[in-house]
Write a protein that holds these residues in place. Structure first.
Motif, PDB file in Angstrom:
ATOM      1  N   ARG A   1      29.106  -5.159   5.163  1.00  0.00           N
ATOM      2  CA  ARG A   1      27.979  -5.282   4.241  1.00  0.00           C
ATOM      3  C   ARG A   1      27.266  -3.938   4.102  1.00  0.00           C
ATOM      4  N   THR A   2      26.776  -3.664   2.928  1.00  0.00           N
ATOM      5  CA  THR A   2      25.973  -2.468   2.671  1.00  0.00           C
ATOM      6  C   THR A   2      24.529  -2.890   2.430  1.00  0.00           C
ATOM      7  N   LYS A   3      23.625  -1.918   2.460  1.00  0.00           N
ATOM      8  CA  LYS A   3      22.205  -2.200   2.296  1.00  0.00           C
ATOM      9  C   LYS A   3      21.668  -1.503   1.056  1.00  0.00           C
ATOM     10  N   TYR A   4      20.811  -2.217   0.337  1.00  0.00           N
ATOM     11  CA  TYR A   4      20.194  -1.647  -0.854  1.00  0.00           C
ATOM     12  C   TYR A   4      19.140  -0.609  -0.468  1.00  0.00           C
ATOM     13  N   ARG A   5      18.347  -0.918   0.564  1.00  0.00           N
ATOM     14  CA  ARG A   5      17.308  -0.005   1.047  1.00  0.00           C
ATOM     15  C   ARG A   5      17.775   0.624   2.360  1.00  0.00           C
ATOM     16  N   LEU A   6      17.917   1.938   2.362  1.00  0.00           N
ATOM     17  CA  LEU A   6      18.362   2.660   3.548  1.00  0.00           C
ATOM     18  C   LEU A   6      17.159   3.247   4.280  1.00  0.00           C
ATOM     19  N   LEU A   7      17.162   3.102   5.596  1.00  0.00           N
ATOM     20  CA  LEU A   7      16.083   3.669   6.406  1.00  0.00           C
ATOM     21  C   LEU A   7      16.268   5.173   6.518  1.00  0.00           C
ATOM     22  N   LYS A   8      15.149   5.904   6.413  1.00  0.00           N
ATOM     23  CA  LYS A   8      15.208   7.362   6.455  1.00  0.00           C
ATOM     24  C   LYS A   8      14.151   7.892   7.417  1.00  0.00           C
ATOM     25  N   TRP A   9      14.620   8.518   8.476  1.00  0.00           N
ATOM     26  CA  TRP A   9      13.729   9.090   9.492  1.00  0.00           C
ATOM     27  C   TRP A   9      13.313  10.491   9.039  1.00  0.00           C
TER      28      TRP A   9
ATOM     29  N   ASP B   1      15.412  -4.817   9.556  1.00  0.00           N
ATOM     30  CA  ASP B   1      16.375  -3.712   9.476  1.00  0.00           C
ATOM     31  C   ASP B   1      16.159  -2.710  10.613  1.00  0.00           C
ATOM     32  N   ALA B   2      14.892  -2.500  10.968  1.00  0.00           N
ATOM     33  CA  ALA B   2      14.580  -1.576  12.063  1.00  0.00           C
ATOM     34  C   ALA B   2      15.114  -2.107  13.390  1.00  0.00           C
ATOM     35  N   VAL B   3      14.917  -3.409  13.635  1.00  0.00           N
ATOM     36  CA  VAL B   3      15.430  -4.017  14.872  1.00  0.00           C
ATOM     37  C   VAL B   3      16.950  -3.922  14.914  1.00  0.00           C
ATOM     38  N   GLU B   4      17.584  -4.227  13.800  1.00  0.00           N
ATOM     39  CA  GLU B   4      19.049  -4.150  13.743  1.00  0.00           C
ATOM     40  C   GLU B   4      19.538  -2.728  13.990  1.00  0.00           C
ATOM     41  N   SER B   5      18.859  -1.742  13.392  1.00  0.00           N
ATOM     42  CA  SER B   5      19.259  -0.346  13.561  1.00  0.00           C
ATOM     43  C   SER B   5      19.092   0.115  15.001  1.00  0.00           C
ATOM     44  N   LEU B   6      17.982  -0.285  15.636  1.00  0.00           N
ATOM     45  CA  LEU B   6      17.742   0.128  17.020  1.00  0.00           C
ATOM     46  C   LEU B   6      18.703  -0.552  17.999  1.00  0.00           C
ATOM     47  N   LEU B   7      19.161  -1.753  17.638  1.00  0.00           N
ATOM     48  CA  LEU B   7      20.105  -2.474  18.512  1.00  0.00           C
ATOM     49  C   LEU B   7      21.560  -2.130  18.216  1.00  0.00           C
ATOM     50  N   LYS B   8      21.791  -1.338  17.179  1.00  0.00           N
ATOM     51  CA  LYS B   8      23.148  -1.019  16.755  1.00  0.00           C
ATOM     52  C   LYS B   8      24.010  -0.443  17.890  1.00  0.00           C
TER      53      LYS B   8
ATOM     54  N   GLY C   1       0.827  -1.204   0.000  1.00  0.00           N
ATOM     55  CA  GLY C   1       0.000   0.000   0.000  1.00  0.00           C
ATOM     56  C   GLY C   1       0.857   1.248   0.000  1.00  0.00           C
ATOM     57  N   ASN C   2       0.189   2.388  -0.133  1.00  0.00           N
ATOM     58  CA  ASN C   2       0.894   3.671  -0.157  1.00  0.00           C
ATOM     59  C   ASN C   2       0.275   4.650   0.833  1.00  0.00           C
ATOM     60  N   SER C   3      -0.257   4.109   1.913  1.00  0.00           N
ATOM     61  CA  SER C   3      -0.900   4.959   2.918  1.00  0.00           C
ATOM     62  C   SER C   3       0.147   5.657   3.779  1.00  0.00           C
ATOM     63  N   LEU C   4      -0.327   6.545   4.627  1.00  0.00           N
ATOM     64  CA  LEU C   4       0.563   7.253   5.555  1.00  0.00           C
ATOM     65  C   LEU C   4       1.291   6.278   6.464  1.00  0.00           C
ATOM     66  N   ILE C   5       0.605   5.250   6.919  1.00  0.00           N
ATOM     67  CA  ILE C   5       1.218   4.265   7.817  1.00  0.00           C
ATOM     68  C   ILE C   5       2.261   3.443   7.072  1.00  0.00           C
ATOM     69  N   HIS C   6       1.984   3.097   5.830  1.00  0.00           N
ATOM     70  CA  HIS C   6       2.951   2.329   5.036  1.00  0.00           C
ATOM     71  C   HIS C   6       4.255   3.106   4.837  1.00  0.00           C
ATOM     72  N   ARG C   7       4.130   4.428   4.682  1.00  0.00           N
ATOM     73  CA  ARG C   7       5.305   5.231   4.332  1.00  0.00           C
ATOM     74  C   ARG C   7       6.153   5.605   5.539  1.00  0.00           C
ATOM     75  N   LEU C   8       5.692   5.306   6.746  1.00  0.00           N
ATOM     76  CA  LEU C   8       6.484   5.630   7.929  1.00  0.00           C
ATOM     77  C   LEU C   8       7.733   4.759   8.002  1.00  0.00           C
ATOM     78  N   ASP C   9       8.765   5.307   8.625  1.00  0.00           N
ATOM     79  CA  ASP C   9       9.986   4.541   8.851  1.00  0.00           C
ATOM     80  C   ASP C   9       9.667   3.360   9.778  1.00  0.00           C
ATOM     81  N   PRO C  10      10.140   2.151   9.461  1.00  0.00           N
ATOM     82  CA  PRO C  10       9.831   0.990  10.315  1.00  0.00           C
ATOM     83  C   PRO C  10      10.330   1.140  11.743  1.00  0.00           C
TER      84      PRO C  10
END
Length: 265
Positions: free
Chosen positions: A233-241, A137-144, A12-21
């Motif tokens: 390792r690098t990531k194809y999709r980068l999280l953006k806050w 990816d969100a769990v990994e980023s928060l535990l970084k 989907g493309n809703s507001l909730i879908h577009r939020l950072d995980p």
């Protein structure tokens, strides 16, 4: 089994879908804490209204959320009835040996039922609007930050990603095995409790076998592709806050502060 929602993503493309995980995961944790602050009719009504509004913003059909609740109906009913029958206090409506139905027991049963419902709805919303890979990816980023304490953030994220990815596959395997056993004359609904438990064995054995085979094939595939962990390792999709994510956390915190004062009112 084929209607289990855990691990499934609805594009989907809703507001909730577009939020950072990451913001959705943090919001989920805060939401669960806030749910336990809702201890009366008004606060639970506010939480239910807030949850329905968020579901509406996600643009996901309510039928998906009902399917998410169905597997938990037995646990919800058992816990609710247990609270109603064995929680004492207040006016007694019915007394039968050690079982007493009281006004306090009924209120606690309603409270437990509402908490279960709210948590399941919100957690279902998280999985339906977030891909398993993004959630990992969100769990990994928060535990970084905890990597300095030797916490394997990347490995935890990988395990979560693989677990969520293969939940629907395991459910599909279970459905296929059950259909095959039914074709051979196995009835999973007849008999007493012991017989029903025994009828599960023809499902578990081939299910474990196929799971181990799939895990072995996945490990070989990862080794063949040179997987050696998260170092370098690098990531194809980068999280953006974004600002929307900050506002989401602010809304959840504001809701929590509001309910904290209401629960003591």
């Amino acid at each position: 089994m084929d209607k289990l929602i855990l691990g499934r993503y609805i594009p989907g493309n809703s507001l909730i879908h577009r939020l950072d995980p990451r913001s959705k995961l943090i919001a989920m944790i805060l939401y669960i804490i806030i749910v336990f602050w809702a201890n009366n009719f008004i606060t639970n009504l506010i939480m239910l209204t807030f949850t329905l509004v968020v579901i509406f913003l996600s643009q996901v059909k309510l039928s998906f959320f009902f399917n998410g609740i169905k597997p938990m109906v037995g646990i919800i009913l058992f816990t609710t009835i247990f609270q109603m029958l064995f929680t004492q206090g207040g006016e007694v409506f019915l007394s039968l040996w050690i079982i007493k139905i009281t006004s306090y027991g009924l209120s606690q049963a309603a409270l437990i039922f509402t908490r279960f419902l709210l948590i399941i709805l919100f957690s279902t919303l998280l999985t339906l609007t977030t891909t398993p890979l993004s959630l990992a990816d969100a769990v990994e980023s928060l535990l970084k930050p905890l990597e300095r304490l030797k916490v394997p953030a990347h490995e935890i994220g990988l395990m979560l990603s693989l677990s969520l990815r293969f939940v629907p596959t395991l459910m599909d395997d279970t459905t296929r095995i059950m259909n095959a056993q039914r074709a051979r004359g196995v009835d999973f609904g007849e008999g007493n409790l012991i017989q029903k438990v025994k009828s599960i064995i023809p499902i578990l054995i081939p299910l474990f076998g196929s799971s181990f085979k799939r895990a072995d094939a996945l490990a070989i595939a990862m080794e063949a592709r040179g997987y050696q962990g998260g170092d370098g390792r690098t990531k194809y999709r980068l999280l953006k806050w974004t600002t929307k994510d900050s506002l989401t956390i602010l809304v959840i915190i504001s809701l929590g502060i509001f309910l904290f004062f209401l629960k003591n009112a």
